[in-house]
Design an enzyme around this catalytic site. Sequence first.
Site, short mmCIF file in Angstrom:
data_model
loop_
_atom_site.label_atom_id
_atom_site.label_comp_id
_atom_site.label_asym_id
_atom_site.label_seq_id
_atom_site.Cartn_x
_atom_site.Cartn_y
_atom_site.Cartn_z
N ASP A 68 0.82 -1.21 0.00
CA ASP A 68 0.00 0.00 0.00
C ASP A 68 0.86 1.26 0.00
O ASP A 68 2.03 1.24 0.40
CB ASP A 68 -0.87 0.04 1.26
CG ASP A 68 -2.06 -0.90 1.19
OD1 ASP A 68 -2.09 -1.76 0.28
OD2 ASP A 68 -2.95 -0.79 2.05
N HIS A 214 3.86 -2.20 3.05
CA HIS A 214 3.82 -0.82 2.53
C HIS A 214 5.09 -0.52 1.73
O HIS A 214 6.19 -0.61 2.27
CB HIS A 214 3.69 0.18 3.68
CG HIS A 214 2.41 0.00 4.46
ND1 HIS A 214 2.27 -0.93 5.45
CD2 HIS A 214 1.20 0.62 4.33
CE1 HIS A 214 1.04 -0.87 5.93
NE2 HIS A 214 0.36 0.07 5.27
#
Length: 254
Positions: A68, A214
């Site tokens: 993400d 991430h």
Amino acid sequence: MCGAPGRPIVPSRGLRVYYARMLLPLAATAGAALSAWAYGTYEPNSPLFGRAVGRGRTRERVAYLTFDDGPNPAATGPILETLAAANVPAAFFLVGEHVRRFPAVARQVAAARHEVGNHTLRHRKLHFRGPRRIREELDRTHELIVDTTGRVPRSFRAPHGYRNPFVGFATRRLGYTVFGWTFGVWDSDPGVSADEIRARVRRKLRPGAIILLHDGDGYDPHGDRSRTAAALPGIIADARAAGYAFRPLGDLVA
Ligand SMILES: [Zn+2]
């Protein structure tokens, strides 16, 4: 002085029982509604505001890698190189403003045939936003991804997983599958080392897991995700040593 000393005003026992019978169910109903709403808002895999996929339904040793908050100029490239070297598919949930800033990096992700998903324009928490703002966050990111990469996103993940009913309307309009995750490892915490990120994934891995990592920072376009990038080769090696194969998240897109 006159009159009798005032008696404290205490409802009779009968009245107390009456209040309890009247009010308790009301309080319980309100409490239940509130906790249901909180569940729908804050639980990333809750079906309350539209279905969200939080795990692959399988007992096979397969797992799904998701990243993400990118694209990120420093971390996304090394992560793509690791994935290519190991021949592992992944999904990237992109922030629209970062796509605008780093179009070449976004194109690299798409060119490597990884799943490209929508993660809103500015990484705003959506649960208190109205329908117009939510549509804007999603629609503009959709257009940016299409215009920049030539790929049409089919999936969405809400920042922090926070949703409300309008998120469901907006994602249905775009034909998205909404994803939550099975587990995260707090890899964006600046205090966590690459070794710890790797160890946490190893400990939590289970069949069908959608792993949240991430490659970027939702707010700081230059956020440091070098530890996640450094942890990735070990994460893949550990999973394979435990008999796991990585599958494309696209397999779970409706
Ligand atoms: Zn995010």
